[in-house]
Design a protein around this motif. Sequence first.
Motif, mmCIF file in Angstrom:
data_model
loop_
_atom_site.group_PDB
_atom_site.id
_atom_site.type_symbol
_atom_site.label_atom_id
_atom_site.label_comp_id
_atom_site.label_asym_id
_atom_site.label_seq_id
_atom_site.Cartn_x
_atom_site.Cartn_y
_atom_site.Cartn_z
ATOM 1 N N ALA A 160 0.847 -1.207 0.000
ATOM 2 C CA ALA A 160 0.000 0.000 0.000
ATOM 3 C C ALA A 160 0.878 1.251 0.000
ATOM 4 O O ALA A 160 1.889 1.312 0.696
ATOM 5 N N GLY A 161 0.514 2.216 -0.822
ATOM 6 C CA GLY A 161 1.251 3.484 -0.864
ATOM 7 C C GLY A 161 2.585 3.398 -1.589
ATOM 8 O O GLY A 161 3.447 4.262 -1.412
ATOM 9 N N ALA A 162 2.768 2.363 -2.437
ATOM 10 C CA ALA A 162 4.042 2.225 -3.168
ATOM 11 C C ALA A 162 4.179 3.349 -4.193
ATOM 12 O O ALA A 162 3.188 3.899 -4.669
ATOM 13 N N GLU A 163 5.446 3.653 -4.521
ATOM 14 C CA GLU A 163 5.690 4.743 -5.465
ATOM 15 C C GLU A 163 6.066 4.162 -6.835
ATOM 16 O O GLU A 163 6.831 3.205 -6.925
ATOM 17 N N VAL A 164 5.507 4.759 -7.891
ATOM 18 C CA VAL A 164 5.777 4.287 -9.255
ATOM 19 C C VAL A 164 6.100 5.507 -10.112
ATOM 20 O O VAL A 164 5.475 6.555 -9.941
ATOM 21 N N ASP A 165 7.077 5.382 -11.007
ATOM 22 C CA ASP A 165 7.282 6.452 -11.999
ATOM 23 C C ASP A 165 6.259 6.209 -13.116
ATOM 24 O O ASP A 165 6.433 5.326 -13.955
ATOM 25 N N VAL A 166 5.183 6.976 -13.057
ATOM 26 C CA VAL A 166 4.052 6.715 -13.966
ATOM 27 C C VAL A 166 4.419 7.046 -15.413
ATOM 28 O O VAL A 166 3.934 6.407 -16.352
ATOM 29 N N ALA A 167 5.322 8.015 -15.625
ATOM 30 C CA ALA A 167 5.747 8.314 -16.999
ATOM 31 C C ALA A 167 6.453 7.090 -17.581
ATOM 32 O O ALA A 167 6.182 6.682 -18.723
ATOM 33 N N ASP A 168 7.309 6.479 -16.798
ATOM 34 C CA ASP A 168 8.023 5.293 -17.256
ATOM 35 C C ASP A 168 7.055 4.111 -17.421
ATOM 36 O O ASP A 168 7.126 3.358 -18.397
ATOM 37 N N GLU A 448 -9.656 1.057 -10.681
ATOM 38 C CA GLU A 448 -9.078 0.306 -9.569
ATOM 39 C C GLU A 448 -8.062 1.091 -8.737
ATOM 40 O O GLU A 448 -7.861 0.801 -7.563
ATOM 41 N N PHE A 449 -7.391 2.068 -9.359
ATOM 42 C CA PHE A 449 -6.304 2.761 -8.658
ATOM 43 C C PHE A 449 -6.461 4.271 -8.724
ATOM 44 O O PHE A 449 -6.965 4.806 -9.710
ATOM 45 N N ARG A 450 -5.982 4.916 -7.669
ATOM 46 C CA ARG A 450 -5.858 6.371 -7.669
ATOM 47 C C ARG A 450 -4.369 6.683 -7.608
ATOM 48 O O ARG A 450 -3.632 6.070 -6.831
ATOM 49 N N LEU A 451 -3.918 7.606 -8.448
ATOM 50 C CA LEU A 451 -2.492 7.936 -8.484
ATOM 51 C C LEU A 451 -2.311 9.353 -7.961
ATOM 52 O O LEU A 451 -2.980 10.271 -8.441
ATOM 53 N N SER A 452 -1.412 9.520 -6.982
ATOM 54 C CA SER A 452 -1.211 10.894 -6.503
ATOM 55 C C SER A 452 0.266 11.259 -6.581
ATOM 56 O O SER A 452 1.145 10.481 -6.192
ATOM 57 N N LEU A 453 0.488 12.465 -7.114
ATOM 58 C CA LEU A 453 1.853 12.950 -7.327
ATOM 59 C C LEU A 453 2.574 13.048 -5.995
ATOM 60 O O LEU A 453 2.024 13.540 -5.013
ATOM 61 N N LYS A 454 3.822 12.561 -5.969
ATOM 62 C CA LYS A 454 4.615 12.629 -4.740
ATOM 63 C C LYS A 454 4.820 14.106 -4.389
ATOM 64 O O LYS A 454 5.249 14.886 -5.255
ATOM 65 N N PRO A 455 4.513 14.510 -3.140
ATOM 66 C CA PRO A 455 4.673 15.930 -2.795
ATOM 67 C C PRO A 455 6.102 16.396 -3.087
ATOM 68 O O PRO A 455 7.066 15.710 -2.768
ATOM 69 N N GLY A 456 6.197 17.555 -3.724
ATOM 70 C CA GLY A 456 7.511 18.141 -4.003
ATOM 71 C C GLY A 456 8.157 17.661 -5.292
ATOM 72 O O GLY A 456 9.200 18.181 -5.687
ATOM 73 N N HIS A 457 7.549 16.659 -5.952
ATOM 74 C CA HIS A 457 8.175 16.165 -7.183
ATOM 75 C C HIS A 457 8.092 17.242 -8.276
ATOM 76 O O HIS A 457 7.013 17.761 -8.557
ATOM 77 N N PRO A 458 9.222 17.626 -8.898
ATOM 78 C CA PRO A 458 9.165 18.689 -9.900
ATOM 79 C C PRO A 458 8.535 18.189 -11.198
ATOM 80 O O PRO A 458 8.856 17.098 -11.673
ATOM 81 N N VAL A 459 7.609 18.971 -11.723
ATOM 82 C CA VAL A 459 6.952 18.594 -12.991
ATOM 83 C C VAL A 459 7.310 19.649 -14.031
ATOM 84 O O VAL A 459 6.941 20.809 -13.904
ATOM 85 N N HIS A 470 9.897 16.003 -17.778
ATOM 86 C CA HIS A 470 11.362 15.888 -17.816
ATOM 87 C C HIS A 470 11.924 15.038 -16.677
ATOM 88 O O HIS A 470 12.901 14.321 -16.855
ATOM 89 N N HIS A 471 11.330 15.131 -15.501
ATOM 90 C CA HIS A 471 11.867 14.395 -14.350
ATOM 91 C C HIS A 471 11.052 13.137 -14.068
ATOM 92 O O HIS A 471 11.074 12.616 -12.957
ATOM 93 N N GLY A 472 10.317 12.663 -15.047
ATOM 94 C CA GLY A 472 9.423 11.538 -14.805
ATOM 95 C C GLY A 472 8.254 11.997 -13.939
ATOM 96 O O GLY A 472 8.076 13.201 -13.695
ATOM 97 N N LEU A 473 7.451 11.055 -13.478
ATOM 98 C CA LEU A 473 6.304 11.398 -12.623
ATOM 99 C C LEU A 473 6.265 10.414 -11.464
ATOM 100 O O LEU A 473 5.731 9.309 -11.596
ATOM 101 N N ALA A 474 6.862 10.824 -10.335
ATOM 102 C CA ALA A 474 6.847 9.941 -9.162
ATOM 103 C C ALA A 474 5.460 10.030 -8.521
ATOM 104 O O ALA A 474 5.072 11.088 -8.039
ATOM 105 N N MET A 475 4.725 8.915 -8.549
ATOM 106 C CA MET A 475 3.351 8.950 -8.019
ATOM 107 C C MET A 475 3.120 7.784 -7.063
ATOM 108 O O MET A 475 3.683 6.694 -7.238
#
Length: 484
Positions: A160-168, A448-459, A470-475
Motif C-alpha cells: 500500500a502506498g508504493a511509489e511508481v514512476d508513472v511516466a516510465d 481500480e487505482f488512484r495515483l497521486s503525485l509525490k509531494p515536491g516532485h518537480p513537474v 522531464h523528471h518523470g512522474l513519481a506517483m
Amino acid sequence: MPSHFECWEVFAMVEEATKISGASRLRRPAAPVPHSRNLSTLAFILELGKNPIAAFGARAYREHYVYERSRLRHFLMVAHPDGIKHVLLDNASNYVKSAQAQRQLKLALGNGLVTAEGASWRFQRRTAAPMFQTRQIAAFAPAMADAVEAMLARWRSLPAGAEVDVADAMMRLTYDIISRTMFSNDVTMDYGEMSKALATYFENVGRVDILGALGFPDWVPTPRRLRAWPALRFFRREMDGLISRRRTALSENPAAVPQDLLTLLLTARDPEGGKLFGEAEVFDNVMTFIFAGHETTANTLAWTFYLLSEFPEWDARVAQEARHALGGGLADGENIVGLVQSRMVIEEAMRLYPPAPLMARDAVGPDTVGGIAIEPGTFVLVPIWVIHRHRALWKDPDNFDPERFAPGARETIHRFAYLPFGGGPRICIGMGFAMQEAAVILASVAREFRLSLKPGHPVEPMARITLRPHHGLAMTVWRRDTSN
Ligand code: HEM
C-alpha cells in the motif's frame, strides 16, 4: 529569424494557485511562465535547443501571426485558425515537412509515412489507411486490455502506498501494446534495452539541431548524430529479424499468421493498382509506427494522470464512469464507447500538454497567409503548444477544464484551434488507435487505482519531438475501494 521573440526567463515548475471565475481556487498545471524579455536570434536558437516550448515569449500567445525576414531565413509563425487551415488544408500542397523536422526524423524513420512527400506519401497513405479503420482498431482492443491487465497485476502486488514512476510505466505499457498489436509479442528485444536506445535517440536527435538551424548540411556528423547511431543500429537489427521471420511465416502458412499491424503492412495493397509496400517502406513504417505511436500515447496518459492527481473531483468522475462502464470485466471495443468524462479529460490533457507540441513546414512556392505575402523557402511554424494556450482562442487557457470538451461545447471549438493530431491530409493516421488505447488504459487504471503525485516532485514539460515530463512522474499508487 525571430529576433524580436520574447523569451521565458523563469521555467516555472511549481504550480501556482490561481483564481478561476472568481469562485473556486484551482491549481495551475505546470508550465513555463512566459517572460517579456527580447532575445537575440542566436539566444532564441539556443533556447530552442534546450526546450522549444520555453522559447516563446508572452507576445506569441497574443498574436496570430509573427513574421520575420532575416538574411538566414524567413520565418512565419501561424496561430490563427484560418491561417492554420490555409497551411495545413486549403493550400497544403504548397507546404512540405520542414527540413529541420526531417533532419530530426529521417535518421530513424527513413521514408515512411511521417517523412515521405509527394507521390510516395500519397501511395503510402492510401495503402495504409485500411489498417487504421474503426473496425480494424476495435479488433485491437482486447490486446490493449490484456497489456493493461498485465501492468495492473503487478501493481496489485505492490505494498500500500508504493511509489511508481508513472511516466516510465506508461512508456512500458504503450510499448507492450505496440508489441502486441504490431508483432503479436514476437519481440525478442528486452524493454530495458529498447527504452535505453529510444531515450538515447530522443535525447540526441530529438533536440532542435542548432548546427542545422545555422545552415550546416545534414551529412555533417555532429556529436549528437554520432551518439544516436548505435541506438539506430540496435533497432535496425531487431526489426530486420522480426520482419524477415514474418515474411517466412506468411509464405509458408498464411492462414496461421496473426492479423496484426505487421501482417497488415506486409499484405496491404494500393487500392489504385494493387502494389504492395516495398521492403524499405515496410521497414520504415514499422519504425514509424513504433516511434510515432508509442511515446505520444504514453505521454498523453502520463499528463492525464498528473492532471487527475491535481484535480481530485475529475479523478472521482473518471473512476465512477469507469466502474459503471467496465463493471468487473476488461475494457473492450464496445464498453469504452460510452466513456464521455474520460474522453473529455484526455482531450483537455492533450490541449494543455500536446504530445507533439510543434509542427513545421517549408513553403514550396509563394503564398499569402493571413494577409502576409511569403516567399518560397519560408519556414512556417504551427506551434501547437502556443495555439492550445492562445489568449484569444481559449478562456482561462492555462487552466484544466475538461468541460470545454463536453458534448455540445466541443462542437464550438474551431477545428484548427485544437490540433493534438494535426490537421488536413497529413492528420495523424493513428488517431483512432491512440484515442482507443488512451481510453482503455485510463478506464482500466482509474476503476481500480488512484495515483497521486509525490509531494515536491518537480513537474517540467520538456519538448524532445514529443512533450514529456522531464523528471518523470513519481506517483503513489493507491488501491480504490471498489466494493460500492
Ligand atoms: C496521442 C497519440 C498521438 C498523437 C498526439 C499524435 C500526433 C500526430 C501529429 C500531430 C501528426 C501530424 C504531424 C504533421 O503533420 O507534421 C501525426 C502524424 C502521424 N502519426 Fe500520430 N500521434 C499519435 C499517435 C499515433 C499512433 C498510435 C500512430 C500509429 C500507430 C501514429 C502514426 C502517425 C503517422 C504514421 C503520422 C503521419 C501521417 C501522414 O503524414 O500521413 N500516431 N501524429
